[in-house]
Design a protein around this motif. Sequence first.
Motif, PDB file in Angstrom:
ATOM      1  N   ASP A  17       5.239  14.858 -11.053  1.00 51.91           N
ATOM      2  CA  ASP A  17       6.580  15.438 -11.149  1.00 51.91           C
ATOM      3  C   ASP A  17       7.649  14.360 -10.971  1.00 51.91           C
ATOM      4  OD1 ASP A  17       5.537  17.934 -11.571  1.00 51.91           O
ATOM      5  OD2 ASP A  17       5.852  18.652  -9.513  1.00 51.91           O
ATOM      6  N   GLU A  18       7.394  13.434 -10.047  1.00 48.25           N
ATOM      7  CA  GLU A  18       8.340  12.348  -9.823  1.00 48.25           C
ATOM      8  C   GLU A  18       8.420  11.439 -11.054  1.00 48.25           C
ATOM      9  OE1 GLU A  18      11.220  10.141  -7.944  1.00 48.25           O
ATOM     10  OE2 GLU A  18      10.390  12.104  -7.395  1.00 48.25           O
ATOM     11  N   LEU A  19       7.256  11.199 -11.692  1.00 46.44           N
ATOM     12  CA  LEU A  19       7.249  10.393 -12.914  1.00 46.44           C
ATOM     13  C   LEU A  19       8.007  11.099 -14.034  1.00 46.44           C
ATOM     14  CD1 LEU A  19       3.559   9.111 -12.864  1.00 46.44           C
ATOM     15  CD2 LEU A  19       5.624   7.701 -12.672  1.00 46.44           C
ATOM     16  N   ASP A  25       0.823  -1.220   0.000  1.00 45.27           N
ATOM     17  CA  ASP A  25       0.000   0.000   0.000  1.00 45.27           C
ATOM     18  C   ASP A  25       0.852   1.264   0.000  1.00 45.27           C
ATOM     19  OD1 ASP A  25      -2.351  -1.315  -0.212  1.00 45.27           O
ATOM     20  OD2 ASP A  25      -2.951  -1.108   1.875  1.00 45.27           O
ATOM     21  N   GLU A  26       2.032   1.180  -0.645  1.00 44.84           N
ATOM     22  CA  GLU A  26       2.903   2.353  -0.720  1.00 44.84           C
ATOM     23  C   GLU A  26       2.199   3.525  -1.386  1.00 44.84           C
ATOM     24  OE1 GLU A  26       5.587  -1.070  -0.114  1.00 44.84           O
ATOM     25  OE2 GLU A  26       3.877  -0.687  -1.418  1.00 44.84           O
ATOM     26  N   GLY A  27       2.343   4.683  -0.775  1.00 48.60           N
ATOM     27  CA  GLY A  27       1.750   5.899  -1.337  1.00 48.60           C
ATOM     28  C   GLY A  27       0.320   6.131  -0.925  1.00 48.60           C
ATOM     29  N   GLY A  28      -0.302   5.176  -0.200  1.00 48.37           N
ATOM     30  CA  GLY A  28      -1.665   5.330   0.281  1.00 48.37           C
ATOM     31  C   GLY A  28      -1.708   5.926   1.675  1.00 48.37           C
ATOM     32  N   GLY A  29      -2.922   6.012   2.233  1.00 52.48           N
ATOM     33  CA  GLY A  29      -3.103   6.672   3.516  1.00 52.48           C
ATOM     34  C   GLY A  29      -2.348   6.010   4.653  1.00 52.48           C
ATOM     35  N   TYR A  30      -2.355   4.682   4.702  1.00 54.98           N
ATOM     36  CA  TYR A  30      -1.603   3.974   5.742  1.00 54.98           C
ATOM     37  C   TYR A  30      -0.113   4.263   5.595  1.00 54.98           C
ATOM     38  CZ  TYR A  30       0.619   0.175   8.294  1.00 54.98           C
ATOM     39  OH  TYR A  30       1.421  -0.544   9.134  1.00 54.98           O
ATOM     40  N   SER A  31       0.357   4.252   4.355  1.00 52.02           N
ATOM     41  CA  SER A  31       1.766   4.519   4.083  1.00 52.02           C
ATOM     42  C   SER A  31       2.164   5.920   4.538  1.00 52.02           C
ATOM     43  CB  SER A  31       2.040   4.358   2.580  1.00 52.02           C
ATOM     44  OG  SER A  31       3.338   4.774   2.239  1.00 52.02           O
ATOM     45  N   VAL A  32       1.280   6.904   4.318  1.00 51.93           N
ATOM     46  CA  VAL A  32       1.559   8.283   4.744  1.00 51.93           C
ATOM     47  C   VAL A  32       1.677   8.355   6.263  1.00 51.93           C
ATOM     48  CG1 VAL A  32       0.594  10.614   4.885  1.00 51.93           C
ATOM     49  CG2 VAL A  32       0.533   9.380   2.724  1.00 51.93           C
ATOM     50  N   GLY A  33       0.738   7.715   6.978  1.00 49.27           N
ATOM     51  CA  GLY A  33       0.802   7.720   8.433  1.00 49.27           C
ATOM     52  C   GLY A  33       2.048   7.040   8.961  1.00 49.27           C
ATOM     53  N   ARG A  34       2.394   5.892   8.378  1.00 54.73           N
ATOM     54  CA  ARG A  34       3.589   5.159   8.807  1.00 54.73           C
ATOM     55  C   ARG A  34       4.850   5.970   8.558  1.00 54.73           C
ATOM     56  NH1 ARG A  34       4.215  -0.185   5.580  1.00 54.73           N
ATOM     57  NH2 ARG A  34       4.545   1.380   3.948  1.00 54.73           N
ATOM     58  N   ASN A  60       7.897  16.607   3.309  1.00 56.17           N
ATOM     59  CA  ASN A  60       8.870  15.558   3.011  1.00 56.17           C
ATOM     60  C   ASN A  60       8.238  14.171   3.091  1.00 56.17           C
ATOM     61  OD1 ASN A  60      11.722  14.918   2.436  1.00 56.17           O
ATOM     62  ND2 ASN A  60      11.621  13.843   4.398  1.00 56.17           N
ATOM     63  N   VAL A  61       7.295  13.992   4.015  1.00 59.27           N
ATOM     64  CA  VAL A  61       6.572  12.719   4.106  1.00 59.27           C
ATOM     65  C   VAL A  61       5.817  12.460   2.815  1.00 59.27           C
ATOM     66  CG1 VAL A  61       4.629  11.543   5.220  1.00 59.27           C
ATOM     67  CG2 VAL A  61       6.354  12.689   6.616  1.00 59.27           C
ATOM     68  N   LEU A  62       5.101  13.485   2.325  1.00 57.27           N
ATOM     69  CA  LEU A  62       4.318  13.297   1.097  1.00 57.27           C
ATOM     70  C   LEU A  62       5.227  13.095  -0.108  1.00 57.27           C
ATOM     71  CD1 LEU A  62       1.337  15.785   1.510  1.00 57.27           C
ATOM     72  CD2 LEU A  62       1.534  13.392   2.183  1.00 57.27           C
ATOM     73  N   GLN A  63       6.361  13.783  -0.119  1.00 62.30           N
ATOM     74  CA  GLN A  63       7.312  13.582  -1.219  1.00 62.30           C
ATOM     75  C   GLN A  63       7.808  12.137  -1.231  1.00 62.30           C
ATOM     76  OE1 GLN A  63       8.467  15.826  -3.662  1.00 62.30           O
ATOM     77  NE2 GLN A  63       9.397  13.967  -4.510  1.00 62.30           N
ATOM     78  N   THR A  64       8.120  11.599  -0.062  1.00 58.28           N
ATOM     79  CA  THR A  64       8.598  10.222   0.041  1.00 58.28           C
ATOM     80  C   THR A  64       7.527   9.232  -0.408  1.00 58.28           C
ATOM     81  OG1 THR A  64      10.052  10.819   1.894  1.00 58.28           O
ATOM     82  CG2 THR A  64       9.499   8.473   1.628  1.00 58.28           C
ATOM     83  N   CYS A  65       6.281   9.451   0.047  1.00 58.81           N
ATOM     84  CA  CYS A  65       5.198   8.526  -0.298  1.00 58.81           C
ATOM     85  C   CYS A  65       4.832   8.629  -1.772  1.00 58.81           C
ATOM     86  CB  CYS A  65       3.979   8.797   0.584  1.00 58.81           C
ATOM     87  SG  CYS A  65       4.250   8.331   2.310  1.00 58.81           S
ATOM     88  N   ALA A  66       4.910   9.841  -2.336  1.00 55.36           N
ATOM     89  CA  ALA A  66       4.663  10.009  -3.765  1.00 55.36           C
ATOM     90  C   ALA A  66       5.732   9.271  -4.577  1.00 55.36           C
ATOM     91  CB  ALA A  66       4.644  11.488  -4.135  1.00 55.36           C
ATOM     92  N   GLU A  67       6.953   9.264  -4.073  1.00 54.28           N
ATOM     93  CA  GLU A  67       8.023   8.509  -4.744  1.00 54.28           C
ATOM     94  C   GLU A  67       7.730   7.013  -4.707  1.00 54.28           C
ATOM     95  OE1 GLU A  67      11.630   9.663  -2.822  1.00 54.28           O
ATOM     96  OE2 GLU A  67      11.556  11.727  -3.576  1.00 54.28           O
ATOM     97  N   TYR A  68       7.214   6.527  -3.575  1.00 59.94           N
ATOM     98  CA  TYR A  68       6.826   5.113  -3.501  1.00 59.94           C
ATOM     99  C   TYR A  68       5.808   4.779  -4.597  1.00 59.94           C
ATOM    100  CZ  TYR A  68       8.756   4.971   1.307  1.00 59.94           C
ATOM    101  OH  TYR A  68       9.557   5.024   2.414  1.00 59.94           O
ATOM    102  N   LEU A  69       4.801   5.655  -4.734  1.00 62.74           N
ATOM    103  CA  LEU A  69       3.745   5.405  -5.706  1.00 62.74           C
ATOM    104  C   LEU A  69       4.292   5.498  -7.126  1.00 62.74           C
ATOM    105  CD1 LEU A  69       0.767   4.720  -5.780  1.00 62.74           C
ATOM    106  CD2 LEU A  69       0.234   7.163  -5.706  1.00 62.74           C
ATOM    107  N   ALA A  70       5.139   6.486  -7.373  1.00 66.98           N
ATOM    108  CA  ALA A  70       5.743   6.640  -8.699  1.00 66.98           C
ATOM    109  C   ALA A  70       6.625   5.441  -9.047  1.00 66.98           C
ATOM    110  CB  ALA A  70       6.557   7.934  -8.766  1.00 66.98           C
ATOM    111  N   ASP A  71       7.302   4.896  -8.046  1.00 66.77           N
ATOM    112  CA  ASP A  71       8.143   3.709  -8.284  1.00 66.77           C
ATOM    113  C   ASP A  71       7.292   2.526  -8.748  1.00 66.77           C
ATOM    114  OD1 ASP A  71      10.479   5.001  -7.621  1.00 66.77           O
ATOM    115  OD2 ASP A  71      10.542   4.256  -5.561  1.00 66.77           O
ATOM    116  N   GLN A  72       6.087   2.403  -8.192  1.00 61.95           N
ATOM    117  CA  GLN A  72       5.201   1.318  -8.618  1.00 61.95           C
ATOM    118  C   GLN A  72       4.734   1.528 -10.060  1.00 61.95           C
ATOM    119  OE1 GLN A  72       2.635  -0.619  -5.368  1.00 61.95           O
ATOM    120  NE2 GLN A  72       2.543   1.549  -4.857  1.00 61.95           N
TER     121      GLN A  72
END
Length: 318
Positions: A286-288, A157-166, A233-245
């Motif tokens: 932007d990450e893509l 669930d990278e890039g989702g709500g749980y991922s953001v909280g974690r 920075n949290v959202l940037q990291t999680c957006a990168e997770y989603l872009a990686d997928q």
Amino acid sequence: MSLYLCVDSSSVELLAGPSNVSNTTIESFIETIRLTVGDALKTCSSPASVDPVALPPPAHLGFAAVWFGIAGADSPSIIESATNPLSVLLGIPKGPRLSIANDAHLLAAPIRFHADVSFAVTVIGGTGSIVVSFAEKEDGELEELGRVGGWGWLLGDEGGGYSVGREAVRQVLEEQDKHSILTVVYIPDPASSTAILPDHPAHTYMTRKERLSSLSPLVFTAAFEHNDPLALNVLQTCAEYLADQIDVLVGDASEESPRLVKASESVICFGGSLVGLEGYRKIVLDELESKGHVFKCVEFVGDCAAVGAAGLRMKYQN
């Protein structure tokens, strides 16, 4: 469950209860469909009926085509077990006019709105996340090419709500090493019979998954309303997770990877509460772009059922 019936140039929407086939029996799922469709068809009767229409429907209310996007329909065996009962219930033969797939497929419907694209990449980013790529075949059917994610909060669930909280908890710990946070995170899940007491903190009544997911709105507020550096920075990291997928499914097709889709020939279709926020969606895009993937078209689909119905009508309107 959201149901749309397309009649001429108009649509009828009806909402029903949960219909995730992984959380219920096929019999219960079919009964939900029977009640929902029968109730919706009464508004199409002339004159309008006060009672639900018995199924299969009479000839003058027969379906030209049906497209089911079913939550939890992730295997051929589940789809096959639903196909025969739905065919009988709706009076429509098995075949191209009875399409049954995972609900992520509905999100790809905008491919039919863009004559200059042949591929779609659907990105669901809500509490969880999943990415699926599609090609539109010559007969207008969608062929699933690849899938990444959708593994649930324990495995992904990278890039989702749980991922953001974690990720928020991780970064706070890295900055301040506040072990009291770990205590809150790892409190055991409450028993179903636990009584709610007014003087107890709300998080003590949440499961561990819910505790982390509930942080997501706070992170988004801090990031986009208060420009908080840690939240951004949290959202940037999680957006990168989603872009990686997404990156796993996108690129130049080759002999080794023949099912990749080219971003410049594709529409990317976002769906879900998090990617529904333009600021977060832009970070992902932007990450893509930094990875060399610029999509020809970008869509956010707020209502998969409505867009799916519109796409189905376009396919068969002639």
